[in-house]
Design an enzyme around this catalytic site. Structure first.
Site, PDB file in Angstrom:
ATOM      1  N   LYS A 204      42.893  37.063  35.501  1.00  0.00           N
ATOM      2  CA  LYS A 204      41.675  37.526  34.831  1.00  0.00           C
ATOM      3  C   LYS A 204      41.578  36.977  33.403  1.00  0.00           C
ATOM      4  O   LYS A 204      42.571  36.634  32.764  1.00  0.00           O
ATOM      5  CB  LYS A 204      41.641  39.059  34.794  1.00  0.00           C
ATOM      6  CG  LYS A 204      41.394  39.722  36.160  1.00  0.00           C
ATOM      7  CD  LYS A 204      39.952  39.589  36.602  1.00  0.00           C
ATOM      8  CE  LYS A 204      39.684  40.195  37.972  1.00  0.00           C
ATOM      9  NZ  LYS A 204      39.622  41.656  37.953  1.00  0.00           N
ATOM     10  N   ARG A 239      45.685  43.333  44.224  1.00  0.00           N
ATOM     11  CA  ARG A 239      44.826  42.249  44.708  1.00  0.00           C
ATOM     12  C   ARG A 239      45.188  40.989  43.926  1.00  0.00           C
ATOM     13  O   ARG A 239      45.127  40.972  42.703  1.00  0.00           O
ATOM     14  CB  ARG A 239      43.352  42.624  44.490  1.00  0.00           C
ATOM     15  CG  ARG A 239      42.349  41.644  45.065  1.00  0.00           C
ATOM     16  CD  ARG A 239      40.931  42.155  44.837  1.00  0.00           C
ATOM     17  NE  ARG A 239      39.935  41.280  45.463  1.00  0.00           N
ATOM     18  CZ  ARG A 239      39.409  40.203  44.878  1.00  0.00           C
ATOM     19  NH1 ARG A 239      39.784  39.884  43.634  1.00  0.00           N
ATOM     20  NH2 ARG A 239      38.523  39.465  45.509  1.00  0.00           N
TER      21      ARG A 239
END
Length: 268
Positions: A204, A239
């Site tokens: 991210k 995830r």
């Protein structure tokens, strides 16, 4: 949960797996690396991403779902917010509906409730195209917890059994670096809702803000550290784009948690 984006524009792997055979090869590779779930997405939700039509999304995801369902016993997750895609994906064999909008789109709650699938409810402030434009919270942990509790209540009222529900704080979805770090620290409060917590921190942009890592591929080691911390703080599912490495990282965190539980039981 291994990430399989069959899109041309996802932030980390857009365009790499938008050919069916390549997508299938990647899914099988992740399964060999130890993925327990394959999460298939046909529409990018990166900041600034453009929407796609129902037909485009179905054309991308259904062949992969059908191929996996016919050839493996793995759990299959469909990453979508569209009711029509949820219905078609579940009919094709998807086991989990993973919705960044937490079933707030028209018809989504009814479609999910009518299925037998597990449902992952994620928090997002705003929409993908605008979510990173000055996100604001008075108390990010309390507000995310309140939102998830409300969506859980809506699902249960619609007839969804509680054991079908997962929650996701939505790291990077309408959050600044500080918000993301506060959410990581506050994961025990979210786990206290009583539903499995899904944590998606893989590659991210928060690691760009924190460490100056401009390219997603540079963020793997940081993602592994965050995944281990998330497990330690109560996450049940991670995830990730990097399955093998993440399994190693979370195995250590899981082993330490087990030791702590044993020590607590013995001392009690």
């Amino acid at each position: 949960m291994g990430v399989l984006n069959v899109t041309p524009d996802s932030f980390s792997d857009g365009g790499r797996y938008d050919c069916l055979q390549v997508a299938m090869d990647r899914a099988h590779e992740m399964l060999q690396e130890g993925a327990g779930i394959i999460d298939i997405g046909g529409e990018s939700t990166r900041p600034g991403a453009q929407a796609v039509s129902v037909s485009q999304e179905l054309d991308r995801v259904l062949p992969v779902i059908e191929g996996l369902r016919g050839g493996t016993g793995t759990l299959i997750s469909i990453d979508t917010s569209k009711a029509e895609v949820m219905q078609a994906a579940c009919a094709a064999g998807a086991d989990i509906i993973n919705d960044v909008r937490a079933l707030r789109e028209p018809g989504a709650l009814d479609a999910a409730a009518a299925s037998d699938a597990a449902i992952c409810l994620m928090h997002m402030q705003g929409e993908p195209r605008t979510m990173q434009h000055k996100p604001f919270y008075s108390d990010v942990v309390a507000e995310v917890r309140e939102f998830l509790a409300e969506r859980v209540s809506a699902c249960i009222s619609a007839g969804v059994a509680p054991e079908r529900i997962l929650v996701d704080p939505g790291f990077g979805f309408g959050k600044t670096l500080t918000h993301n770090l506060e959410l990581m620290a506050g994961l025990p409060e979210l786990a206290a809702l009583g539903f499995p917590v899904v944590a998606g921190v893989s590659r991210k942009s928060l690691f760009q803000a924190l460490l100056g890592l401009d390219q997603p591929a540079q963020r793997v080691s940081a993602s592994l550290g965050a995944a281990a911390i998330a497990v330690d703080r109560g996450a049940s599912i991670i995830r990730t784009h990097d399955v093998a490495q993440t399994r190693h990282a979370i195995a250590i965190a899981g082993a330490l948690k087990q030791i702590n539980k044993q020590n607590f039981s013995e001392s009690a």
